[in-house]
Enzyme design. Structure first.
Site, PDB file in Angstrom:
ATOM      1  N   ALA A  32      -1.178 -14.435  51.194  1.00  0.00           N
ATOM      2  CA  ALA A  32      -2.209 -15.296  51.780  1.00  0.00           C
ATOM      3  C   ALA A  32      -3.473 -15.325  50.929  1.00  0.00           C
ATOM      4  O   ALA A  32      -4.070 -16.391  50.718  1.00  0.00           O
ATOM      5  CB  ALA A  32      -2.538 -14.817  53.193  1.00  0.00           C
ATOM      6  N   LYS A  52      13.354 -12.240  59.825  1.00  0.00           N
ATOM      7  CA  LYS A  52      12.958 -13.338  58.940  1.00  0.00           C
ATOM      8  C   LYS A  52      13.938 -14.507  59.088  1.00  0.00           C
ATOM      9  O   LYS A  52      13.527 -15.678  59.086  1.00  0.00           O
ATOM     10  CB  LYS A  52      12.910 -12.879  57.482  1.00  0.00           C
ATOM     11  CG  LYS A  52      11.931 -11.771  57.185  1.00  0.00           C
ATOM     12  CD  LYS A  52      10.506 -12.090  57.617  1.00  0.00           C
ATOM     13  CE  LYS A  52       9.777 -12.983  56.663  1.00  0.00           C
ATOM     14  NZ  LYS A  52       8.336 -13.137  57.009  1.00  0.00           N
TER      15      LYS A  52
END
Length: 345
Positions: A20, A164
């Site tokens: 990020a 995931k």
């Protein structure tokens, strides 16, 4: 392709995270306005420090909002006025979890909270950070894995990789159903390396940190694909704006897989005396399996022992003109940044 960024707002979730942070840097450098979500606004000074280390000097186009993937409240405010969302945030894995649902449920719910809020706010496209764990687990291929592949959850797939897989599938199911009209693109990175900006970095880098500090007397017999975090961020931004990326997955991998011993040898070659504590041998698999009985983090490594899984970035190269750095460059940049920032003490 170049798309004008003037005045466009992008929400980047989990703004203190490794991927990020680099997405924020890439976006600010391209002139976007960025809103970063954090579980606690107390992290703002830390995030700004990391971004400064990454070369950002002007924070006028950066703002912060408090939002937590464990609850739906806060995401409506977070996405308001955004053209795009980049969603690298993932609930913190509980390595002492007694049941796999402690990994899976927060991961699936968190993705849906963000997508529902994005749809309601009129966001154009969401780029989700998934993982190779959603592509190549529970199967064995002699040819490289591609974006057409999915992990086979009917096999014994570790809880983190299962989370995931299921969270990415939940995202695709949502945009193909009630979220129709909201665009989705997905990036599936392998092991992420690259220059660290502070103490928040990937699991793959923790392994290199342990090598350099001498905490590992040997390395496990594990091969993996790797990719530099700067290239992962670049792929997210390309997937965010390019029309060709709509409805597509992209594997983020630099090249052929390399072993932990290959990485150790690269460190010795590049760093000389600074790599004096880096091991030169592999640990027998039986010893790792024995240790895993008492250490839940080591337990996550056991299914990967002796595994060889190649992956291809051909799709990202052809559709988005993505050109990642080499494994050697990524390893070098990782080690040199750990030394430069004094994180080996």
């Amino acid at each position: 392709m170049e798309i004008t960024s003037k005045g466009k707002m992008v929400l980047v979730t989990g703004g203190s995270g490794f991927i990020a942070s680099y997405c924020i840097i890439a976006l600010l450098n391209k002139g976007y306005k960025v809103r970063a979500s954090l579980r606690s606004l107390n992290r703002i000074p830390d995030v700004k420090q990391m971004l400064s280390t990454g070369g950002i000097t002007d924070f006028d186009n950066l703002s912060f909002v408090e939002a937590d993937l464990s609850q739906e409240n806060g995401w409506q405010e977070a996405v308001q006025g955004c053209t795009y969302v980049i969603h690298p945030a993932s609930p913190t894995p509980n390595f002492n979890a007694k049941h796999e649902d402690e990994f899976i449920t927060p991961a699936v719910n968190g993705v849906l909270f963000v997508l529902r809020a994005a749809k309601a706010a009129g966001v154009q496209r969401v780029v989700l950070t998934s993982a190779f764990g959603a592509v190549g687990m529970g199967t064995n291929k002699k040819t490289p894995y591609t974006e057409e592949d999915w992990s086979d959850l009917s096999q014994d797939v570790p809880a983190y990789q299962k989370s995931k897989t299921l969270s990415e599938k939940a995202a695709w199911n949502y945009v193909n159903g009630e979220g129709k009209g909201l665009e989705l693109a997905v990036v599936n990175p392998v092991g992420v390396l690259g220059p660290v900006l502070g103490a928040d970095y990937s699991h793959s880098i923790q392994m290199i940190h342990q090598m350099l500090t001498g905490r590992l007397k040997g390395v496990p017999s594990i091969r993996s694909g790797y990719v530099d975090v700067r290239d992962v961020a670049d792929l997210h931004v390309k997937a965010m704006v390019d029309p060709a990326a709509r409805g597509e997955r992209f594997l983020a991998v630099a090249g052929e897989s390399i072993s932990m011993l290959d990485i150790a040898n690269m460190l010795h070659s590049r760093l000389g005396d600074k790599a004096a504590k880096v091991p030169r041998k592999e640990i027998p698999g039986w010893l790792i399996r024995l240790t895993a009985l008492f250490n839940p983090k080591i337990r996550l490594v056991v299914p990967l022992l002796g595994m060889v899984k190649e992956a291809s970035h051909k799709k990202a190269a052809l559709l988005l003109n993505w050109r990642p750095r080499s494994n050697q460059e990524a390893v070098n940049a990782t080690a040199e940044s750990l030394i430069r920032l004094g994180l080996l003490k």
